[in-house]
Design an enzyme around this catalytic site. Structure first.
Site, PDB file in Angstrom:
ATOM      1  N   ASP B 183       0.864  -1.187   0.000  1.00 31.70           N
ATOM      2  CA  ASP B 183       0.000   0.000   0.000  1.00 31.70           C
ATOM      3  C   ASP B 183       0.902   1.239   0.000  1.00 31.70           C
ATOM      4  O   ASP B 183       1.713   1.426   0.916  1.00 31.70           O
ATOM      5  CB  ASP B 183      -0.906  -0.031   1.239  1.00 31.70           C
ATOM      6  CG  ASP B 183      -1.864   1.159   1.296  1.00 31.70           C
ATOM      7  OD1 ASP B 183      -1.584   2.197   0.654  1.00 31.70           O
ATOM      8  OD2 ASP B 183      -2.878   1.060   2.017  1.00 31.70           O
ATOM      9  N   TYR B 208      -5.317  11.271  -3.369  1.00 30.99           N
ATOM     10  CA  TYR B 208      -5.752  12.546  -2.788  1.00 30.99           C
ATOM     11  C   TYR B 208      -4.782  13.084  -1.756  1.00 30.99           C
ATOM     12  O   TYR B 208      -5.011  14.162  -1.223  1.00 30.99           O
ATOM     13  CB  TYR B 208      -7.166  12.444  -2.205  1.00 30.99           C
ATOM     14  CG  TYR B 208      -7.442  11.267  -1.298  1.00 30.99           C
ATOM     15  CD1 TYR B 208      -6.935  11.223  -0.009  1.00 30.99           C
ATOM     16  CD2 TYR B 208      -8.224  10.204  -1.734  1.00 30.99           C
ATOM     17  CE1 TYR B 208      -7.199  10.136   0.811  1.00 30.99           C
ATOM     18  CE2 TYR B 208      -8.498   9.111  -0.917  1.00 30.99           C
ATOM     19  CZ  TYR B 208      -7.981   9.084   0.351  1.00 30.99           C
ATOM     20  OH  TYR B 208      -8.236   8.018   1.165  1.00 30.99           O
ATOM     21  N   LYS B 209      -3.727  12.326  -1.476  1.00 31.73           N
ATOM     22  CA  LYS B 209      -2.730  12.813  -0.519  1.00 31.73           C
ATOM     23  C   LYS B 209      -1.634  13.570  -1.282  1.00 31.73           C
ATOM     24  O   LYS B 209      -1.877  14.674  -1.765  1.00 31.73           O
ATOM     25  CB  LYS B 209      -2.180  11.630   0.278  1.00 31.73           C
ATOM     26  CG  LYS B 209      -3.238  10.910   1.130  1.00 31.73           C
ATOM     27  CD  LYS B 209      -2.620   9.725   1.869  1.00 31.73           C
ATOM     28  CE  LYS B 209      -3.676   8.949   2.644  1.00 31.73           C
ATOM     29  NZ  LYS B 209      -4.206   9.687   3.798  1.00 31.73           N
ATOM     30  N   ARG B 355       0.481  15.047  13.710  1.00 35.25           N
ATOM     31  CA  ARG B 355       1.108  14.583  12.472  1.00 35.25           C
ATOM     32  C   ARG B 355       1.259  15.740  11.493  1.00 35.25           C
ATOM     33  O   ARG B 355       0.305  16.506  11.280  1.00 35.25           O
ATOM     34  CB  ARG B 355       0.223  13.482  11.866  1.00 35.25           C
ATOM     35  CG  ARG B 355       0.807  12.789  10.679  1.00 35.25           C
ATOM     36  CD  ARG B 355      -0.087  11.647  10.236  1.00 35.25           C
ATOM     37  NE  ARG B 355      -1.275  12.140   9.534  1.00 35.25           N
ATOM     38  CZ  ARG B 355      -2.012  11.411   8.693  1.00 35.25           C
ATOM     39  NH1 ARG B 355      -1.690  10.138   8.466  1.00 35.25           N
ATOM     40  NH2 ARG B 355      -3.071  11.906   8.102  1.00 35.25           N
TER      41      ARG B 355
END
Lengths: 396, 396
Positions: B183, B208-209, B355
């Site tokens: 992944d 989308y990241k 994060r």
């Protein structure tokens, strides 16, 4: 019901008579602005905060409820997402699990091939005697028996528009202990559907046809309230989890149909679909259906009066026909290409079907008469028999 | 590599330092125009003909190849579509089928929960002893054994940024006859990935990241060329059929990775993604990675010098860390909300992680220093300990 007002809500190109809204609905005028807002004011300005501040996370269920009103679903039991093929698969997997000990999915040979492919993918994966059984559409009722786990049918035949009797077949299926999965691809926004009244167990459908959600708009799934807490999504993704943002390693399904969510919803596509759903505000399906039956009856009458080489492929009785009319022609592909070149857009379905969709929201008697006249002219003059109309395109 | 030029390609709101591109990348300036064109000039004017005339049908593979360049995939072996959870499931089902006789999917407890959920959904469905086994991330190499069918790992840990060694673990897995599924959710566009060089069997990821495809942008799947004709899609939808428009009732998989297509592709979402991929033209991942390591090293140094209450949760060695930095704080949620209120957007991951994602395409040293200073101020003043910052939102 004044459909002149709904027609104003759609962009219809100059010189085109669009009789393919059963394949891809036209652009709702509001969609461009809504999508631009989602891109610029939401994604652009809110960035990740859009999931909360713009309500993105709730969008799939909010739209589901608006679709639910058009198909007779109980509020809170329709969810949008993924594609129709994925939703078919989820419904089948959940339905099989509700009927342990039985291993047959019954469908008909008129079903849309992808539904059959998905069912076969599932039974092949399960092995152990699971199978898909198909019979002719007219033989479905007689093929119901105690070894069948799931009856999977598309209510309106994609080629001919022939309708199954959802209420009667669901009742007959239940009498044999069979769970039903209804595909509403050519029903939602096209005909009156009463899922709750018919006692349907599961239903699925797409939103890019009669609902005008745009190319690749997400699908929807309905789970009857009585199954809502027992149905297993099988494709158990994080957004179907009871608490996605707890990031637990153990899956616990969300309450009700929300468990049928899988991954991150397609927000841009959903924005276009939400704008499309605005066109349905205040519209009753009974009015749409009445207008659709008038239009399809008129088209059949006009075509049969002027096109002797065409053979009706759809039921003649409007109450047994969806919102489309199909004719056989041995050179159907070329005839359709010639029609499209003259501005009448329908589509071709192998092997020999000319298919025309009628969508009262933006199509009226004037377009029906004009389309029939152009079709008659193309056939009478043989204009369709030109090399450019025989050349096959990738997508038909 | 001049990242000042790529920064110009993105819309970044005034007063915001965006360190959450690892969750949702910002709006590429070209996306709004591209999407508007897809809606108005394509959907609006071409209607159903867009599938041929606007090239919609080829879009998922065309974009797949552009992603493939960034992850070291052979040309023609990456396909976009669906969501990451669906693509994880497809890869797992195909990988299991390539390793008959074995029934264990091995993963690690640091994996993104949805990957585990999907794997468990699959093994539960299969029954017959199929199971998901998880071990701590550091114990994966030691847990490889001859009973394991598939090793499923996310290369970069979503919480900490800790990286697995893809090449070494793939080699070790193969020595045990194990098929690998990687992944790349936090890898694609973030770090250098060499799927072909590592001998990876399957890979999946989202767009989308770091790829900036927009909220709900489709996922991608890679199938190694050596498996391309043997891999079974399991979710066997019509657009993965060899001839979708023949409407045959029998499923025959399309050649290669195209069989991993399922339903109708989300064209509006893909249009935004295609515009986002333009920002990668001429960009080499080696340059992105070098800049990312400089930025993350700098952020750690700045924060550790000024924020004594934070504990580094990410690997200190930049070569073992993805393009993010995470810190533990017992009130991590509130601290992150306070930061966001000051215009520094990162995110919180349960139970206690702050994060921060670093994306050289549009983030530079100036933003890193400014973000660290604001974080230090919030912690030093205790500004985070206010009621409004403790109130949990639905999406974190």
């Amino acid at each position: 019901m004044d459909f002149a007002k709904t027609k104003e809500l759609f962009h219809l190109p100059e010189g085109v008579i669009y009789l393919d809204g059963n394949s891809l609905g036209p652009l709702p005028k509001a969609a461009a602005g809504r999508v631009a807002q989602t891109l610029e004011a939401e994604w652009g300005e809110m960035l990740i905060k859009g999931w909360n501040d713009a309500g993105w996370m709730a969008l799939p269920g909010r739209i589901g409820d608006r679709i639910g009103r058009l198909i007779g679903a109980e509020s809170g039991h329709v969810m949008t997402g993924d594609t129709l093929s994925i939703k078919v698969w989820q419904a089948l997997a959940a339905a099989l699990a509700l009927n342990p000990g039985r291993k047959v999915i019954l469908s008909d040979t008129g079903n849309f091939p992808s539904d059959i492919y998905m069912a076969e993918g599932l039974t092949t994966l399960l092995g152990q005697g699971y199978e898909v059984r198909t019979v002719a559409p007219e033989d479905v009722a007689g093929a119901l028996s105690g070894d069948i786990a799931v009856l999977m049918l598309t209510e309106v035949d994609y080629r001919t528009g022939r309708m199954h009797d959802m209420a009667a077949l669901t009742k007959a299926a239940h009498a044999h202990g069979i769970v039903t999965v209804w595909d509403l691809a050519h029903s939602a926004g096209a005909i009156e559907v009463d899922l709750a009244g018919a006692g349907a167990d599961f239903a699925v459908g797409c939103t890019y046809k009669y609902l005008n959600g745009g190319p690749g708009a997400p699908a929807f799934i309905y789970v009857a309230p009585r199954h809502a807490e027992a149905a297993k999504p099988a494709l158990s993704g994080w957004l179907g989890h009871e608490a996605p943002f707890a990031f637990d390693l153990d899956y616990r399904p969300a309450p009700g149909v929300a468990r049928m969510r899988v991954g991150t919803p397609p927000i841009v596509q959903l924005a276009a679909l939400e704008a499309a759903m605005d066109a349905w505000d205040g519209v009753e399906m009974a009015d749409v259906r009445a207008a659709s039956m008038r239009l399809t009856d008129l088209f059949i009458a006009e075509v049969e009066a002027s096109c002797p080489t065409l053979t009706l492929a759809s039921p003649r009785d409007a109450t047994r026909r969806g919102s489309q009319v199909s004719f056989h022609h041995p050179h159907g592909y070329a005839v359709m290409q010639a029609l499209i070149a003259r501005g009448v857009i329908g589509d071709f379905r192998a092997p020999d079907i000319l298919r025309f969709g009628f969508t009262p929201l933006y199509i009226g008697e004037q377009e029906v008469r004009a389309a029939a006249a152009i079709l008659a002219d193309i056939l009478a003059t043989g204009a369709w028999d030109a090399p450019q109309f025989h050349a096959r395109k990738a997508v038909t």
